[in-house]
Write an enzyme that holds these catalytic residues in place. Sequence first.
Site, PDB file in Angstrom:
ATOM      1  N   TYR A 178      18.824 -52.006 -21.256  1.00 20.67           N
ATOM      2  CA  TYR A 178      17.979 -51.048 -21.980  1.00 20.67           C
ATOM      3  C   TYR A 178      16.536 -51.559 -22.031  1.00 20.67           C
ATOM      4  O   TYR A 178      15.592 -50.805 -21.756  1.00 20.67           O
ATOM      5  CB  TYR A 178      18.528 -50.849 -23.394  1.00 20.67           C
ATOM      6  CG  TYR A 178      17.640 -50.001 -24.275  1.00 20.67           C
ATOM      7  CD1 TYR A 178      17.555 -48.621 -24.097  1.00 20.67           C
ATOM      8  CD2 TYR A 178      16.871 -50.577 -25.282  1.00 20.67           C
ATOM      9  CE1 TYR A 178      16.734 -47.831 -24.890  1.00 20.67           C
ATOM     10  CE2 TYR A 178      16.049 -49.800 -26.092  1.00 20.67           C
ATOM     11  CZ  TYR A 178      15.982 -48.432 -25.888  1.00 20.67           C
ATOM     12  OH  TYR A 178      15.163 -47.660 -26.674  1.00 20.67           O
TER      13      TYR A 178
ATOM     14  N   GLY B  51      15.944 -34.316 -23.348  1.00 23.28           N
ATOM     15  CA  GLY B  51      16.762 -34.806 -24.446  1.00 23.28           C
ATOM     16  C   GLY B  51      16.380 -34.173 -25.765  1.00 23.28           C
ATOM     17  O   GLY B  51      16.359 -34.830 -26.806  1.00 23.28           O
TER      18      GLY B  51
END
Length: 296
Positions: A179, A25
């Site tokens: 999450y 990422g």
Amino acid sequence: MWKMLSCGVCTSNVQLSGKVAIVTGANTGIGKETAKDLARRGARVYLACRDMQKGELVASEIQATTGNSQVLVRKLDLADTKSIRAFAEGFLAEEKYLHILINNAGVMMCPYSKTADGFEMHFGVNHLGHFLLTHLLLEKLKESGPSRVVNVSSLAHHLGRIHFHNLHGEKFYSGGLAYCHSKLANILFTKELARRLKGSRVTTYSVHPGTVHSELIRHSTALKWLWQLFFFFIKTPQQGAQTSLYCAVTEGIEGLSGSHFSDCQLAWVSSQAGNETIARRLWDVSCDLLGLPMDW
């Protein structure tokens, strides 16, 4: 001023010439700033990105900023195990060493969806994707030791639980809690990996980067509004990268393998995150889901 005072800063001057690093990422936010700092220190840095076009732009920017031409972009989609395996296979064919693996990429508060392999998106990308990637690269990390694995977690892990009967959110689902659960999984993975790597020259750490202004909140209108309202208290991506960098390069923290860090210092974790039984069960379940041997 408050924001600056609350931020830990990686003060290490360690140079990384001849070292090889992977940052997942790395085409935006914390990952981009982490990769830039590693490149500035002289490392050969792989930007492992889903979006190759963005990745190439960032690589060019980092090369221009740091003067380091050894910044490479490779395709990695953590929502697809075939992509993860292809990335690892390509990297292993290309490189003799791997000294730093920073599992930074993540998704947050997605609408309910599944990965290419049928895993709930948060659990699949944030935990299982990095679990598989680390497995595939571990022998190279061992051969290259001393080496380090840094897993980017979150303070949100305190709200997380590992619901083994509902790992893929099919019985109940909340994007926010999903999450949190995945960030708890990051810490449990770090602790169990450290236990299994004891005696090797590979150490591993989990980090809370802080509340950072990044693209991670793109799925939440409410968070975007809150971020604007409290922007003075939100870290920049560069500030958010400091703890990842601290764990990646600081000398003398090898004895703290498996620990959790925030603002470049040791941080408390929840009772769930410190539970060895849950950590071992999660390891076994993760191996089972990915078709991996449990004793790697």
